[in-house]
Every structure is written in structure tokens, then in C-alpha cells.
Write a protein that holds these residues in place. Structure first.
Motif, PDB file in Angstrom:
ATOM      1  N   THR A  37     -15.270  40.799  42.965  1.00  0.00           N
ATOM      2  CA  THR A  37     -15.828  40.016  41.813  1.00  0.00           C
ATOM      3  C   THR A  37     -17.483  39.810  42.506  1.00  0.00           C
ATOM      4  O   THR A  37     -18.347  39.708  41.578  1.00  0.00           O
ATOM      5  CB  THR A  37     -15.061  38.987  41.807  1.00  0.00           C
ATOM      6  OG1 THR A  37     -13.756  39.122  41.338  1.00  0.00           O
ATOM      7  CG2 THR A  37     -15.721  37.892  40.699  1.00  0.00           C
ATOM      8  N   ILE A  38     -17.539  39.200  43.778  1.00  0.00           N
ATOM      9  CA  ILE A  38     -18.806  39.026  43.962  1.00  0.00           C
ATOM     10  C   ILE A  38     -19.950  40.085  44.035  1.00  0.00           C
ATOM     11  O   ILE A  38     -20.879  40.024  43.658  1.00  0.00           O
ATOM     12  CB  ILE A  38     -18.793  38.288  45.592  1.00  0.00           C
ATOM     13  CG1 ILE A  38     -18.037  36.885  45.420  1.00  0.00           C
ATOM     14  CG2 ILE A  38     -20.220  38.072  46.233  1.00  0.00           C
ATOM     15  CD1 ILE A  38     -17.610  36.214  46.889  1.00  0.00           C
ATOM     16  N   GLN A  39     -19.491  41.149  44.796  1.00  0.00           N
ATOM     17  CA  GLN A  39     -20.220  42.443  44.707  1.00  0.00           C
ATOM     18  C   GLN A  39     -20.330  42.900  43.230  1.00  0.00           C
ATOM     19  O   GLN A  39     -21.637  43.525  42.951  1.00  0.00           O
ATOM     20  CB  GLN A  39     -19.505  43.659  45.309  1.00  0.00           C
ATOM     21  CG  GLN A  39     -19.409  43.135  46.737  1.00  0.00           C
ATOM     22  CD  GLN A  39     -20.500  43.357  47.566  1.00  0.00           C
ATOM     23  OE1 GLN A  39     -21.515  44.014  47.243  1.00  0.00           O
ATOM     24  NE2 GLN A  39     -20.811  42.377  48.610  1.00  0.00           N
ATOM     25  N   ASP A  40     -19.615  42.796  42.260  1.00  0.00           N
ATOM     26  CA  ASP A  40     -19.882  43.183  40.791  1.00  0.00           C
ATOM     27  C   ASP A  40     -20.841  42.448  40.235  1.00  0.00           C
ATOM     28  O   ASP A  40     -21.710  42.854  39.481  1.00  0.00           O
ATOM     29  CB  ASP A  40     -18.569  43.006  40.107  1.00  0.00           C
ATOM     30  CG  ASP A  40     -18.459  43.678  38.525  1.00  0.00           C
ATOM     31  OD1 ASP A  40     -19.263  44.998  38.522  1.00  0.00           O
ATOM     32  OD2 ASP A  40     -18.162  42.985  37.750  1.00  0.00           O
ATOM     33  N   SER A  41     -20.802  40.916  40.711  1.00  0.00           N
ATOM     34  CA  SER A  41     -21.903  40.187  40.122  1.00  0.00           C
ATOM     35  C   SER A  41     -23.303  40.391  40.607  1.00  0.00           C
ATOM     36  O   SER A  41     -24.259  40.262  39.961  1.00  0.00           O
ATOM     37  CB  SER A  41     -21.505  38.537  40.212  1.00  0.00           C
ATOM     38  OG  SER A  41     -20.220  38.370  39.829  1.00  0.00           O
ATOM     39  N   MET A  42     -23.028  40.322  41.883  1.00  0.00           N
ATOM     40  CA  MET A  42     -24.429  40.952  42.501  1.00  0.00           C
ATOM     41  C   MET A  42     -25.131  42.238  41.897  1.00  0.00           C
ATOM     42  O   MET A  42     -26.155  42.342  41.503  1.00  0.00           O
ATOM     43  CB  MET A  42     -24.384  41.070  43.968  1.00  0.00           C
ATOM     44  CG  MET A  42     -24.066  39.728  44.741  1.00  0.00           C
ATOM     45  SD  MET A  42     -25.401  38.492  44.598  1.00  0.00           S
ATOM     46  CE  MET A  42     -26.745  39.364  45.635  1.00  0.00           C
ATOM     47  N   ALA A  43     -24.377  43.163  41.792  1.00  0.00           N
ATOM     48  CA  ALA A  43     -24.677  44.497  41.104  1.00  0.00           C
ATOM     49  C   ALA A  43     -25.367  44.235  39.622  1.00  0.00           C
ATOM     50  O   ALA A  43     -26.329  44.643  39.559  1.00  0.00           O
ATOM     51  CB  ALA A  43     -23.556  45.355  41.214  1.00  0.00           C
ATOM     52  N   ARG A  44     -24.829  43.335  38.993  1.00  0.00           N
ATOM     53  CA  ARG A  44     -24.863  43.094  37.560  1.00  0.00           C
ATOM     54  C   ARG A  44     -26.560  42.475  37.689  1.00  0.00           C
ATOM     55  O   ARG A  44     -27.485  42.733  36.702  1.00  0.00           O
ATOM     56  CB  ARG A  44     -24.017  42.260  36.871  1.00  0.00           C
ATOM     57  CG  ARG A  44     -22.848  43.106  36.335  1.00  0.00           C
ATOM     58  CD  ARG A  44     -21.792  42.194  35.696  1.00  0.00           C
ATOM     59  NE  ARG A  44     -20.542  43.008  35.533  1.00  0.00           N
ATOM     60  CZ  ARG A  44     -20.478  43.827  34.354  1.00  0.00           C
ATOM     61  NH1 ARG A  44     -21.253  43.744  33.473  1.00  0.00           N
ATOM     62  NH2 ARG A  44     -19.353  44.330  34.296  1.00  0.00           N
ATOM     63  N   LEU A  45     -26.577  41.408  38.496  1.00  0.00           N
ATOM     64  CA  LEU A  45     -27.664  40.819  38.794  1.00  0.00           C
ATOM     65  C   LEU A  45     -28.849  41.502  39.214  1.00  0.00           C
ATOM     66  O   LEU A  45     -30.045  41.557  38.679  1.00  0.00           O
ATOM     67  CB  LEU A  45     -27.540  39.661  39.727  1.00  0.00           C
ATOM     68  CG  LEU A  45     -28.724  38.624  40.030  1.00  0.00           C
ATOM     69  CD1 LEU A  45     -28.985  37.779  38.886  1.00  0.00           C
ATOM     70  CD2 LEU A  45     -28.478  37.599  41.365  1.00  0.00           C
ATOM     71  N   GLN A  46     -28.599  42.489  40.031  1.00  0.00           N
ATOM     72  CA  GLN A  46     -29.822  43.421  40.455  1.00  0.00           C
ATOM     73  C   GLN A  46     -30.227  44.329  39.271  1.00  0.00           C
ATOM     74  O   GLN A  46     -31.303  44.681  39.245  1.00  0.00           O
ATOM     75  CB  GLN A  46     -29.338  44.330  41.697  1.00  0.00           C
ATOM     76  CG  GLN A  46     -29.198  43.425  42.968  1.00  0.00           C
ATOM     77  CD  GLN A  46     -28.509  44.197  43.958  1.00  0.00           C
ATOM     78  OE1 GLN A  46     -27.974  45.071  43.892  1.00  0.00           O
ATOM     79  NE2 GLN A  46     -28.765  43.607  45.328  1.00  0.00           N
ATOM     80  N   GLU A  47     -28.862  44.704  38.539  1.00  0.00           N
ATOM     81  CA  GLU A  47     -29.348  45.734  37.379  1.00  0.00           C
ATOM     82  C   GLU A  47     -30.122  44.934  36.434  1.00  0.00           C
ATOM     83  O   GLU A  47     -31.266  45.539  35.781  1.00  0.00           O
ATOM     84  CB  GLU A  47     -27.993  46.324  36.685  1.00  0.00           C
ATOM     85  CG  GLU A  47     -28.255  47.182  35.592  1.00  0.00           C
ATOM     86  CD  GLU A  47     -27.087  47.352  34.959  1.00  0.00           C
ATOM     87  OE1 GLU A  47     -26.816  48.008  33.987  1.00  0.00           O
ATOM     88  OE2 GLU A  47     -25.766  47.190  35.434  1.00  0.00           O
ATOM     89  N   ASN A  48     -29.803  43.512  35.921  1.00  0.00           N
ATOM     90  CA  ASN A  48     -30.608  42.860  35.211  1.00  0.00           C
ATOM     91  C   ASN A  48     -32.213  42.707  35.415  1.00  0.00           C
ATOM     92  O   ASN A  48     -33.059  42.876  34.692  1.00  0.00           O
ATOM     93  CB  ASN A  48     -30.157  41.470  34.763  1.00  0.00           C
ATOM     94  CG  ASN A  48     -28.759  41.632  33.974  1.00  0.00           C
ATOM     95  OD1 ASN A  48     -28.324  42.872  33.386  1.00  0.00           O
ATOM     96  ND2 ASN A  48     -27.959  40.817  34.078  1.00  0.00           N
ATOM     97  N   ALA A  49     -32.097  42.374  36.843  1.00  0.00           N
ATOM     98  CA  ALA A  49     -33.585  42.227  37.160  1.00  0.00           C
ATOM     99  C   ALA A  49     -34.540  43.500  37.231  1.00  0.00           C
ATOM    100  O   ALA A  49     -35.583  43.452  37.057  1.00  0.00           O
ATOM    101  CB  ALA A  49     -33.394  41.850  38.753  1.00  0.00           C
TER     102      ALA A  49
END
Length: 177
Positions: A37-49
Motif C-alpha cells: 500500500t505504501i509503495q503503491d501510494s508513492m508510485a502514484r504520487l511520483q506519477e502525478n508529479a
């Protein structure tokens, strides 16, 4: 007489070992799910950035582009107060710091109502050539003459547009059909 099976003590030891193994596997499962869950959230944050930066970088690279000319001092603004306004092509990048009274470096005191209170803003000025609409004959015989455009060009009264050639650009607002 030989007995077969497990004694009560052996059974309790087996149950205790089994409970420890089940607890360890359950803990591992929950930790793995939490890490996922943490890694998925970080990946989404990086993708949005990355997605947002793609747009910002494109606009930053386009700042100051006013057609084939390379002199922003030849951009003449006929909208919203002329030089020093929010449509000032002579200042391709302008910033507004929360709590400040004007834009830098243009010094414009124009306020934009859509800026969220307590935030900063950046204004990037350039011409977007995606909507090239050629001017038709008869061409302008003097500076105050009407521009003749093809019908159904998508422009409407109130649109801010620019007319440019390789020596200058004029920014103005459409006032009539």
C-alpha cells in the motif's frame, strides 16, 4: 503394551509451535500488504508529479515564444492596460508571492481572483501556435483596419489573441464579430 498416538504434552507443544508459525505468517502477510500500500501510494504520487512537471516544463520552455521573432520588446499589448499588465509579452515569466502586492518582475498590480489565498502563482506568457488562423485578403491597409478571417474559425467576442509576423506581435481582444 505399545501405545500409538501423541500424548497430551506432545499435542500441546505441536499446537504451540503451530500457533507461533500461523502468527508469524499472519504478521508477514499484514506487513507485506502495508508495504504494498505504501509503495503503491508513492508510485502514484511520483506519477502525478511527473505528469504535472511534464506540463510545467513544456510551458516554461515556451515562455517568451511569440512566433518567429526573437525580441520580446517587439510584443505590443493592447489589452488590459498595456505594458505592466498580466498580458505583457515583454515579461514572459512573472511570479506572485503570497502576501506580496504585485507581480515580479513586471510590477503589475493586477490581481487574479482565482489565486487561492495563501499560495504563490506563476504566469508564463507565450503564443500557442496550435490555433493558427491565417488572415485573408484584403490585408490591413493601416494599423486600425479590420482583420479578415475565414468563417467558422472558432474565435468569439472577448477572446484574447495575437497577430504576429517575424518582426513584431500585437496582443488584443476581439471586440466584434
Amino acid at each position: 503394551m505399545k501405545q500409538r498416538g501423541a500424548t497430551l504434552v506432545e499435542l500441546m507443544i505441536a499446537l504451540a509451535i503451530g500457533a507461533i508459525v500461523v502468527a508469524a505468517v499472519t504478521t508477514l502477510l499484514f506487513q507485506t500488504k502495508k508495504n504494498y500500500t505504501i509503495q503503491d501510494s508513492m508510485a502514484r504520487l511520483q506519477e502525478n508529479a511527473r505528469f504535472a512537471m511534464q506540463f510545467i516544463v513544456r510551458d516554461l520552455r515556451m515562455a517568451g515564444y511569440f512566433g518567429c521573432m526573437d525580441d520580446v520588446t517587439s510584443v505590443f499589448n493592447h489589452v488590459d492596460g498595456g505594458a505592466g499588465s498580466l498580458f505583457d509579452g515583454g515579461s514572459p515569466i512573472d511570479g506572485y508571492e503570497q502576501g506580496d502586492d504585485d507581480w515580479r518582475p513586471s510590477g503589475s498590480t493586477a490581481q487574479i481572483s482565482s489565486i487561492v489565498s495563501g499560495t504563490d502563482a506563476i504566469a508564463l506568457r507565450y503564443l500557442d501556435g496550435a490555433g493558427n488562423i491565417p488572415i485573408e485578403e484584403p490585408y490591413m491597409p493601416n494599423v486600425s483596419a479590420a482583420l479578415h478571417l475565414a468563417a467558422n474559425n472558432g474565435l468569439k467576442k472577448g477572446d484574447v489573441i495575437a497577430v504576429t509576423d517575424c518582426s513584431s506581435a500585437d496582443i488584443f481582444q476581439i471586440t466584434g464579430p
